[in-house]
Design an enzyme around this catalytic site. Structure first.
Site, PDB file in Angstrom:
ATOM      1  N   ARG A 192       0.830  -1.095   0.578  1.00 15.93           N
ATOM      2  CA  ARG A 192      -0.186   0.509  -0.023  1.00 15.93           C
ATOM      3  C   ARG A 192       1.076   1.052   0.322  1.00 15.93           C
ATOM      4  NH1 ARG A 192       1.230   1.794   5.213  1.00 15.93           N
ATOM      5  NH2 ARG A 192       0.333   0.135   6.522  1.00 15.93           N
ATOM      6  N   HIS A 237      -1.393   3.569   6.967  1.00 15.16           N
ATOM      7  CA  HIS A 237      -2.100   2.288   6.733  1.00 15.16           C
ATOM      8  C   HIS A 237      -3.248   3.744   7.545  1.00 15.16           C
ATOM      9  CE1 HIS A 237      -4.778  -0.438   9.489  1.00 15.16           C
ATOM     10  NE2 HIS A 237      -5.027   0.737  10.418  1.00 15.16           N
ATOM     11  N   TYR A 278       7.786   3.815   9.999  1.00 13.40           N
ATOM     12  CA  TYR A 278       7.998   2.009  10.781  1.00 13.40           C
ATOM     13  C   TYR A 278       8.552   1.659   8.793  1.00 13.40           C
ATOM     14  CZ  TYR A 278       3.394   1.830   8.753  1.00 13.40           C
ATOM     15  OH  TYR A 278       2.698   1.975   7.123  1.00 13.40           O
TER      16      TYR A 278
HETATM   17  C1  LIG Z   1      -8.902  -7.348  16.099  1.00 15.05           C
HETATM   18  C2  LIG Z   1      -8.853  -6.164  15.568  1.00 15.05           C
HETATM   19  N1  LIG Z   1      -7.518  -5.592  15.778  1.00 15.05           N
HETATM   20  C3  LIG Z   1      -6.850  -4.483  15.757  1.00 15.05           C
HETATM   21  C4  LIG Z   1      -7.473  -3.658  15.149  1.00 15.05           C
HETATM   22  C5  LIG Z   1      -7.125  -2.197  14.753  1.00 15.05           C
HETATM   23  N2  LIG Z   1      -6.338  -2.530  13.291  1.00 15.05           N
HETATM   24  C6  LIG Z   1      -7.096  -2.381  11.985  1.00 15.05           C
HETATM   25  S1  LIG Z   1      -6.461  -2.972  10.427  1.00 15.05           S
HETATM   26  C7  LIG Z   1      -5.117  -3.246  11.073  1.00 15.05           C
HETATM   27  C8  LIG Z   1      -3.898  -3.696  10.422  1.00 15.05           C
HETATM   28  C9  LIG Z   1      -4.647  -5.024   9.805  1.00 15.05           C
HETATM   29  O1  LIG Z   1      -3.214  -5.202   8.445  1.00 15.05           O
HETATM   30  P1  LIG Z   1      -4.073  -6.139   8.132  1.00 15.05           P
HETATM   31  O2  LIG Z   1      -4.787  -7.464   7.581  1.00 15.05           O
HETATM   32  O3  LIG Z   1      -2.915  -6.876   7.230  1.00 15.05           O
HETATM   33  O4  LIG Z   1      -4.051  -5.579   6.677  1.00 15.05           O
HETATM   34  P2  LIG Z   1      -3.642  -3.951   5.870  1.00 15.05           P
HETATM   35  O5  LIG Z   1      -4.586  -2.874   6.566  1.00 15.05           O
HETATM   36  O6  LIG Z   1      -2.211  -4.454   5.604  1.00 15.05           O
HETATM   37  O7  LIG Z   1      -4.586  -4.360   4.636  1.00 15.05           O
HETATM   38  C10 LIG Z   1      -5.209  -3.216  13.207  1.00 15.05           C
HETATM   39  C11 LIG Z   1      -4.383  -3.572  13.624  1.00 15.05           C
HETATM   40  C12 LIG Z   1      -8.790  -4.452  14.835  1.00 15.05           C
HETATM   41  N3  LIG Z   1      -9.429  -3.434  13.373  1.00 15.05           N
HETATM   42  N4  LIG Z   1      -9.456  -5.817  14.672  1.00 15.05           N
END
Ligand SMILES: Cc1ncc(C[n+]2csc(CCOP(=O)(O)OP(=O)(O)O)c2C)c(N)n1
Ligand SMILES: [Mg+2]
Lengths: 341, 325
Positions: free
Chosen positions: B243, B247, B255
């Site tokens: 991406r 985030h 990071y």
């Molecule tokens: C159960 C849960 N834990 C933490 C979060 C906070 N959070 C939202 S997105 C995210 C990162 C998710 O990473 P990934 O699955 O790799 O998806 P990406 O954002 O990289 O598309 C986090 C930690 C959440 N929404 N739900």
């Protein structure tokens, strides 16, 4: 003088007596016969017949596709039920002990309860989650909780606590029909109790309190196993000249509180009983509703709550019994309340 | 469903338009947010367009998807209405969720989108359940389940993939490995090389592809969809991608390095596909320009129409808490 409603053969129009767990099984069987979309999934519900024997012979009647044994994956199976419900099925999940809903909380609270709302009503989650709750079996703290207030605190969930065999069947049939996620909490000690149950698939609507007994001096409100304990206490109290009402809300959400207001306004006294710890419990909500309404002007004495201790459920039988309200505790609380006023 | 995007003219056109539409939509969201015209938070998928597009190209309209917090691309690639999406983000009554859901909860029954999800891995068991329903009803339908690298470390992933494997459910698990779960890199969060290796633990095939290569994604997902349709069960497809943006809105990119971001920008999945189809003569330069223009115009029209719509109405907030019989 006193009358008991919706639990006698005459009220139900049947002489047939079956157990609470047979009533649950019968509801599931009839719903599955009537509707192909209904199926059941859970741990050991197949050949084993369920940890509490509730699914029994359903596996032999309906087969492994529709009485679906699952791995020990509570989050996965509740999630699978949510997904199946979203695309038009009517799943019934059995969670072996309601304590293990903790493993599945994300799917229950963040998904099932909220999907209809979050999507602005575009989709719904017509699923039922059944689970045994409560103490009294010596299973100790991780297998004996009463977590009904947690579920009732989440908008989007309906919460049902059947107290009689007839309600176990009738409320479950309504839960299966309902287009929303419905949590049905069955008290373990009730599974072997029996009562008259109509053979036909008679629905008991969600959101309709039952007046189990009408008395003059005091209104006792309780759900689940506390209903039969309150009725037993009522007999003891009657011998002492204290005549009580017993009201069973049956569903925490939706909550039909009108009969409670009406009865408490008449008796002037309310004793609210629950097995769950008192702190922030369901009866606190009932108490608040009384306090917030004109019912409060009719009180002859402060509302009294009788609850489980604010402690985990212990193992030793004498400790376990001492942790939650028993018949004698209800009798004593009722007497104190009447004496106080 | 369609012929390979890299070899079929109409499919290539459709794929390129979809990718540009996603890009333009995300840029518009970014811009509206920066100008204070949109509230909440957003997770943009700029740089990951080939993953959503290639995967959805392998699906039929009546196939379903489950999506994630980074879900605009999946939603568009599955065929959602841009105006209703934009209206949702702009808090309008005409939005997909009437303003109750926002970016993280858009679903679209018409195109089989069972919904984005604000809970990491929340959609994975739901995908298995929808696939279970399709299988029980003997419907020829497949579920594609999108999730991130971060989600593959949630228990929900393991429980759901196992369920799908033991029941041979028609579902394709698509892990969009964009190298980070918020700030935590996959080097730190996994002790394995490829996330697809986890498939072996559930007895299903797993494959890792270049998620910025539309043809590769389409090929891997198509094979997995065929397998699912044939009743052979699920597959885990890992699309390695990146991406470009942070985030979400709070990200200061502490990071990762500027160099790393630049390196991945150079692997732009859209420009790569464009170059490929122009070189092979599948699309002319003129056609490509027309596609770009159309994506821009579609996005502008969506913003315009959404802006003109009535605001979400707070007068009936209790209305959809429960579904009515
Ligand atoms: C159960 C849960 N834990 C933490 C979060 C906070 N959070 C939202 S997105 C995210 C990162 C998710 O990473 P990934 O699955 O790799 O998806 P990406 O954002 O990289 O598309 C986090 C930690 C959440 N929404 N739900
Ligand atoms: Mg990620």
């Amino acid at each position: 003088m006193s009358s008991t409603q919706t639990s006698t053969s005459a009220d139900l129009g049947t002489d047939r007596v079956i157990t609470y767990s047979e009533a649950v099984r019968e509801a599931i069987g009839q719903a599955m016969e009537a509707d192909d979309r209904v199926f059941m999934l859970g741990e050991d519900i197949g050949v084993y017949g369920g940890a509490f024997g509730v699914s029994g012979d359903l596996y032999h009647r309906f087969g492994a596709e529709r009485i679906r044994d699952t791995p020990i994956s509570e989050l996965g199976i509740v999630g699978a039920a949510v997904g199946a419900a979203l695309v038009g099925m009517r799943p019934i999940v059995e969670i072996q002990f309601s304590d293990f809903t903790n493993q599945a909380m994300d799917q229950i609270v963040n998904q099932a309860a909220k999907i209809h709302y979050m999507l602005g009503g575009a989709m719904s989650v017509p699923m039922v989650l059944r689970a045994p709750l409560g103490s009294g079996t010596g299973a100790a703290a991780q297998h004996s909780q009463s977590l009904e207030a947690w579920f009732a605190h989440v908008p989007g969930l309906k919460v049902v606590m059947p107290a009689t065999a007839a309600d176990a069947k009738g409320l479950l049939l309504s839960a299966i029909d309902d287009p929303n996620p419905v949590i049905v909490l069955e008290h373990k000690l009730l599974y072997r109790t029996s009562g008259p149950v109509p053979e036909e698939a008679v629905r008991v609507p969600l959101g309709q309190s039952a007046v189990r007994r009408r008395g003059e001096h005091l209104t006792i409100v309780g759900t689940g196993v506390m209903v039969s304990r309150a009725l037993e206490a009522a007999e003891v109290l009657a011998a002492d000249g204290i005549d009580v009402s017993v009201i069973d809300p049956r569903t925490l959400t939706p909550l039909d509180d009108a009969p409670i207001h009406e009865d408490v306004s008449r008796t002037g006294r309310a004793l609210l009983v629950q097995e769950a710890p008192g702190h922030v419990g369901f009866t606190a909500e009932l108490s608040a509703r009384i306090a917030e309404s004109p019912t409060i002007y009719r009180l002859l004495a402060p509302v009294r709550r009788l609850s489980g201790l604010d402690a985990p459920i212990p193992y030793a039988p004498q400790l376990e019994t001492a942790s939650v309200p028993q018949v004698a505790d209800i009798v004593e609380s009722a007497k104190t309340l009447v004496k106080e006023s | 469903m369609s012929a390979t995007p890299g070899t079929d003219h109409d499919t290539a056109r459709h794929a390129l338009l979809t990718m540009w539409t996603i890009r333009r939509f995300e840029e518009a969201v970014d811009d509206l947010f920066a100008r204070g015209l949109m509230h909440g938070t957003m997770h943009l998928s700029i740089g990951q367009e080939a993953s959503a597009t290639g995967a959805c190209l392998a699906l039929r309209t009546d196939d379903a998807i489950t999506s994630t917090h980074r879900g605009h691309g999946h939603c568009i690639a599955k065929g959602a209405d841009l105006t209703r999406m934009m209206a949702e983000l702009l808090a309008k009554e005409t939005g997909y969720c009437r303003g109750r859901g926002g970016s993280m909860h858009i679903a679209d029954t018409a195109t089989g989108n069972l919904g984005a999800n604000g809970i990491v891995a929340g959609g994975i068991p739901i995908a298995a359940g929808a696939a279970l329903a399709f299988k029980m009803r003997a419907e020829d339908r497949v579920v594609a389940c999108f999730f991130g690298d971060g989600a593959a470390n949630e228990g929900a992933f393991h429980e759901a993939v196992n369920l799908a494997a033991i029941w041979k459910l028609p579902v394709v698990f698509i892990c969009e490995n964009n190298k980070y779960g918020m700030s935590f890199s996959t080097e730190k969060s996994f002790a394995i090389e490829n996330i697809s290796e986890r498939a072996a633990a559930y007895g299903i095939p797993g494959t890792t592809v270049d998620g910025n290569d539309l043809d590769e994604v389409y090929g891997a997902v198509s094979a997995a969809v065929d397998r699912a349709r044939a009743g052979e069960g699920p597959t885990l497809v890992e699309n390695v991608t990146y991406r470009w943006k942070g985030h979400s809105k709070s990200d200061k990119n502490l990071y990762r390095t500027k160099e790393e971001i630049a390196e991945w920008r150079a692997k732009d999945p859209i420009l790569r596909f464009e170059a490929r189809v122009k070189e092979s003569g599948l699309l002319t330069e003129e056609e490509v320009q027309l596609i770009r223009t159309q994506a821009m115009e579609d996005m502008r029209a969506a913003v315009r129409e959404a802006n003109a719509a009535p605001d979400a109405d707070p007068s009936d907030l209790l209305d959809a808490v429960f579904a009515r019989a």
